[in-house]
Design a protein around this motif. Structure first.
Motif, PDB file in Angstrom:
ATOM      1  N   LYS A  65      50.285  37.628  44.754  1.00 52.12           N
ATOM      2  CA  LYS A  65      49.249  37.070  43.890  1.00 52.12           C
ATOM      3  C   LYS A  65      47.860  37.535  44.263  1.00 52.12           C
ATOM      4  CE  LYS A  65      47.594  32.727  41.942  1.00 52.12           C
ATOM      5  NZ  LYS A  65      47.736  31.262  41.907  1.00 52.12           N
ATOM      6  N   TYR A  66      47.593  37.617  45.574  1.00 52.19           N
ATOM      7  CA  TYR A  66      46.224  37.863  45.996  1.00 52.19           C
ATOM      8  C   TYR A  66      45.996  39.223  46.622  1.00 52.19           C
ATOM      9  CZ  TYR A  66      46.230  32.851  45.329  1.00 52.19           C
ATOM     10  OH  TYR A  66      46.358  31.615  44.807  1.00 52.19           O
ATOM     11  N   GLY A  67      47.015  39.806  47.206  1.00 47.85           N
ATOM     12  CA  GLY A  67      46.826  41.092  47.867  1.00 47.85           C
ATOM     13  C   GLY A  67      45.737  41.019  48.912  1.00 47.85           C
ATOM     14  N   GLY A  68      44.942  42.107  49.027  1.00 49.43           N
ATOM     15  CA  GLY A  68      43.865  42.125  50.006  1.00 49.43           C
ATOM     16  C   GLY A  68      42.511  41.884  49.375  1.00 49.43           C
ATOM     17  N   PHE A  69      42.507  41.417  48.131  1.00 47.87           N
ATOM     18  CA  PHE A  69      41.249  41.316  47.397  1.00 47.87           C
ATOM     19  C   PHE A  69      40.458  40.079  47.809  1.00 47.87           C
ATOM     20  CE2 PHE A  69      38.466  40.257  43.912  1.00 47.87           C
ATOM     21  CZ  PHE A  69      37.964  41.485  43.555  1.00 47.87           C
ATOM     22  N   GLY A  70      39.108  40.203  47.755  1.00 48.08           N
ATOM     23  CA  GLY A  70      38.258  39.039  47.913  1.00 48.08           C
ATOM     24  C   GLY A  70      38.150  38.497  49.309  1.00 48.08           C
ATOM     25  N   ARG A  71      38.109  39.338  50.305  1.00 47.75           N
ATOM     26  CA  ARG A  71      37.874  38.933  51.676  1.00 47.75           C
ATOM     27  C   ARG A  71      38.991  38.035  52.204  1.00 47.75           C
ATOM     28  NH1 ARG A  71      32.355  39.250  52.627  1.00 47.75           N
ATOM     29  NH2 ARG A  71      32.877  38.919  54.806  1.00 47.75           N
ATOM     30  N   GLY A  72      40.212  38.162  51.615  1.00 43.70           N
ATOM     31  CA  GLY A  72      41.328  37.398  52.115  1.00 43.70           C
ATOM     32  C   GLY A  72      41.369  35.953  51.695  1.00 43.70           C
ATOM     33  N   SER A  73      40.487  35.506  50.841  1.00 45.94           N
ATOM     34  CA  SER A  73      40.474  34.111  50.414  1.00 45.94           C
ATOM     35  C   SER A  73      41.543  33.883  49.355  1.00 45.94           C
ATOM     36  CB  SER A  73      39.101  33.736  49.841  1.00 45.94           C
ATOM     37  OG  SER A  73      39.164  32.452  49.251  1.00 45.94           O
ATOM     38  N   PRO A  74      42.409  32.856  49.533  1.00 46.90           N
ATOM     39  CA  PRO A  74      43.452  32.577  48.539  1.00 46.90           C
ATOM     40  C   PRO A  74      42.904  32.063  47.219  1.00 46.90           C
ATOM     41  CG  PRO A  74      43.383  30.856  50.208  1.00 46.90           C
ATOM     42  CD  PRO A  74      42.472  31.957  50.688  1.00 46.90           C
ATOM     43  N   GLU A  75      41.603  31.701  47.165  1.00 51.32           N
ATOM     44  CA  GLU A  75      41.024  31.185  45.931  1.00 51.32           C
ATOM     45  C   GLU A  75      40.427  32.290  45.059  1.00 51.32           C
ATOM     46  OE1 GLU A  75      38.288  28.045  46.634  1.00 51.32           O
ATOM     47  OE2 GLU A  75      39.780  26.708  47.506  1.00 51.32           O
ATOM     48  N   VAL A  76      40.282  33.493  45.609  1.00 51.10           N
ATOM     49  CA  VAL A  76      39.687  34.594  44.844  1.00 51.10           C
ATOM     50  C   VAL A  76      40.786  35.310  44.073  1.00 51.10           C
ATOM     51  CG1 VAL A  76      38.336  36.701  44.932  1.00 51.10           C
ATOM     52  CG2 VAL A  76      37.874  34.873  46.561  1.00 51.10           C
ATOM     53  N   GLN A 152      35.471  30.844  39.120  1.00 54.26           N
ATOM     54  CA  GLN A 152      34.266  30.543  39.897  1.00 54.26           C
ATOM     55  C   GLN A 152      34.577  29.929  41.256  1.00 54.26           C
ATOM     56  OE1 GLN A 152      31.421  28.230  37.690  1.00 54.26           O
ATOM     57  NE2 GLN A 152      31.170  29.766  36.095  1.00 54.26           N
ATOM     58  N   ARG A 153      35.710  29.220  41.372  1.00 50.95           N
ATOM     59  CA  ARG A 153      36.068  28.657  42.683  1.00 50.95           C
ATOM     60  C   ARG A 153      36.230  29.761  43.721  1.00 50.95           C
ATOM     61  NH1 ARG A 153      38.842  24.491  39.791  1.00 50.95           N
ATOM     62  NH2 ARG A 153      40.730  25.743  39.579  1.00 50.95           N
ATOM     63  N   GLY A 154      36.689  30.935  43.264  1.00 50.73           N
ATOM     64  CA  GLY A 154      36.829  32.063  44.177  1.00 50.73           C
ATOM     65  C   GLY A 154      35.553  32.869  44.311  1.00 50.73           C
ATOM     66  N   THR A 155      34.877  33.119  43.174  1.00 49.57           N
ATOM     67  CA  THR A 155      33.666  33.946  43.235  1.00 49.57           C
ATOM     68  C   THR A 155      32.527  33.227  43.962  1.00 49.57           C
ATOM     69  OG1 THR A 155      33.136  33.193  40.984  1.00 49.57           O
ATOM     70  CG2 THR A 155      34.176  35.350  41.204  1.00 49.57           C
ATOM     71  N   ASP A 156      32.549  31.902  43.936  1.00 45.41           N
ATOM     72  CA  ASP A 156      31.556  31.164  44.736  1.00 45.41           C
ATOM     73  C   ASP A 156      31.680  31.531  46.208  1.00 45.41           C
ATOM     74  OD1 ASP A 156      30.407  29.857  42.611  1.00 45.41           O
ATOM     75  OD2 ASP A 156      31.542  28.005  42.861  1.00 45.41           O
ATOM     76  N   ARG A 157      32.912  31.707  46.646  1.00 41.41           N
ATOM     77  CA  ARG A 157      33.141  32.115  48.041  1.00 41.41           C
ATOM     78  C   ARG A 157      32.597  33.525  48.288  1.00 41.41           C
ATOM     79  NH1 ARG A 157      36.872  29.654  51.418  1.00 41.41           N
ATOM     80  NH2 ARG A 157      37.753  27.714  50.621  1.00 41.41           N
ATOM     81  N   ARG A 160      28.792  33.369  48.681  1.00 45.73           N
ATOM     82  CA  ARG A 160      28.397  32.899  50.016  1.00 45.73           C
ATOM     83  C   ARG A 160      28.642  33.971  51.072  1.00 45.73           C
ATOM     84  NH1 ARG A 160      30.756  28.081  47.974  1.00 45.73           N
ATOM     85  NH2 ARG A 160      32.724  28.472  49.075  1.00 45.73           N
ATOM     86  N   ALA A 161      29.755  34.686  50.946  1.00 45.11           N
ATOM     87  CA  ALA A 161      30.080  35.733  51.919  1.00 45.11           C
ATOM     88  C   ALA A 161      29.062  36.878  51.847  1.00 45.11           C
ATOM     89  CB  ALA A 161      31.491  36.262  51.668  1.00 45.11           C
ATOM     90  N   ALA A 199      31.997  44.211  49.392  1.00 48.48           N
ATOM     91  CA  ALA A 199      31.841  42.897  48.771  1.00 48.48           C
ATOM     92  C   ALA A 199      31.149  43.015  47.411  1.00 48.48           C
ATOM     93  CB  ALA A 199      31.059  41.972  49.692  1.00 48.48           C
ATOM     94  N   PHE A 200      30.114  43.850  47.325  1.00 54.16           N
ATOM     95  CA  PHE A 200      29.449  44.065  46.042  1.00 54.16           C
ATOM     96  C   PHE A 200      30.404  44.712  45.042  1.00 54.16           C
ATOM     97  CE2 PHE A 200      25.149  43.917  48.244  1.00 54.16           C
ATOM     98  CZ  PHE A 200      24.734  42.780  47.580  1.00 54.16           C
ATOM     99  N   ASP A 201      31.216  45.650  45.505  1.00 52.13           N
ATOM    100  CA  ASP A 201      32.215  46.279  44.638  1.00 52.13           C
ATOM    101  C   ASP A 201      33.167  45.238  44.072  1.00 52.13           C
ATOM    102  OD1 ASP A 201      31.823  48.958  44.147  1.00 52.13           O
ATOM    103  OD2 ASP A 201      32.755  49.620  46.004  1.00 52.13           O
ATOM    104  N   ASP A 202      33.665  44.373  44.962  1.00 53.86           N
ATOM    105  CA  ASP A 202      34.582  43.322  44.545  1.00 53.86           C
ATOM    106  C   ASP A 202      33.952  42.433  43.476  1.00 53.86           C
ATOM    107  OD1 ASP A 202      36.475  44.227  46.300  1.00 53.86           O
ATOM    108  OD2 ASP A 202      36.235  42.616  47.764  1.00 53.86           O
TER     109      ASP A 202
END
Length: 208
Positions: A65-76, A152-157, A160-161, A199-202
């Motif tokens: 579901k998440y792969g390596g995307f979004g700094r490893g956060s399961p919400e992204v 947004q629950r994921g992109t908010d993270r 912040r990152a 992070a900007f790319d993501d």
């Protein structure tokens, strides 16, 4: 720990379920004994399969579901699964924010180029000018407004990152007057710049 306890409980249940009583042992035929042994083997095989599923499936589901995307956060979530309000995305405010974020990414590329040419380059002014934390946060939040609440629950993270990464780059690059930047410090600065660029790319992927 939980898996070990689970296996132990299966072993106990299995041994109790298939342990013959005295009367039964005396009256059992060789055929029944063979069937009992076969049933016990099948039970243990099924138990092993259950343990394997219990151990492996959660990790596999997360990876799929998440792969390596979004700094490893399961919400992204993956950008391709995001729900985007196209009208808001096309608005002047969001388009301007997207353009600014691309500019922040380019600033990082330029700073990395300066360090490649001169490891002792003073990149502090470029960071403060090209990556002002307050404007970076404002632009990221503007883009975020075009996304649905679940996204947004994921992109908010991510926001912040990114803001944290900008602050860390500024701190990491600082040098005392007259003291050369060591290879170790240079490596730390470059790694943080790489992280920030990714992070900007993501984040930009949500605006495509």
């Amino acid at each position: 720990m939980k898996v070990t306890a689970f296996i132990t409980s299966l072993a106990i249940v299995g041994s109790e379920a298939f342990a013959p009583g005295v009367g039964h042992a005396q009256s059992s035929t060789a055929l029944n004994a063979e069937k009992g042994a076969t049933s016990r083997i099948e039970f243990l095989q099924q138990s092993a399969a259950a343990v394997a599923a219990f151990t492996l499936l959660p990790g596999q589901a997360n990876a799929a579901k998440y792969g390596g995307f979004g700094r490893g956060s399961p919400e992204v979530i993956d950008p391709k699964d995001a729900i985007v309000d196209e009208d808001i995305l096309k608005s002047d405010a969001v388009q301007k924010a997207l353009s600014n974020v691309r500019g922040y990414k380019q600033s990082i590329v330029d700073i990395k180029g300066s360090l490649a040419s001169d490891p002792q380059a003073d990149i502090g002014p470029a960071i403060r000018k090209g990556l002002d934390i307050s404007t970076v946060r404002t632009d990221l939040n503007a883009i975020n407004s075009a996304l649905d609440e679940d996204t947004q629950r994921g992109t908010d993270r991510l926001v912040r990152a990114i803001v944290q990464d900008v602050a860390e780059v500024e701190v990491t690059q600082k040098q005392k007057p007259g003291v050369a930047r060591s290879e170790t410090r240079l490596g730390n600065v470059c790694r943080k710049l790489d992280t920030l660029e990714k992070a900007f790319d993501d984040y930009l992927a949500f605006g495509k």
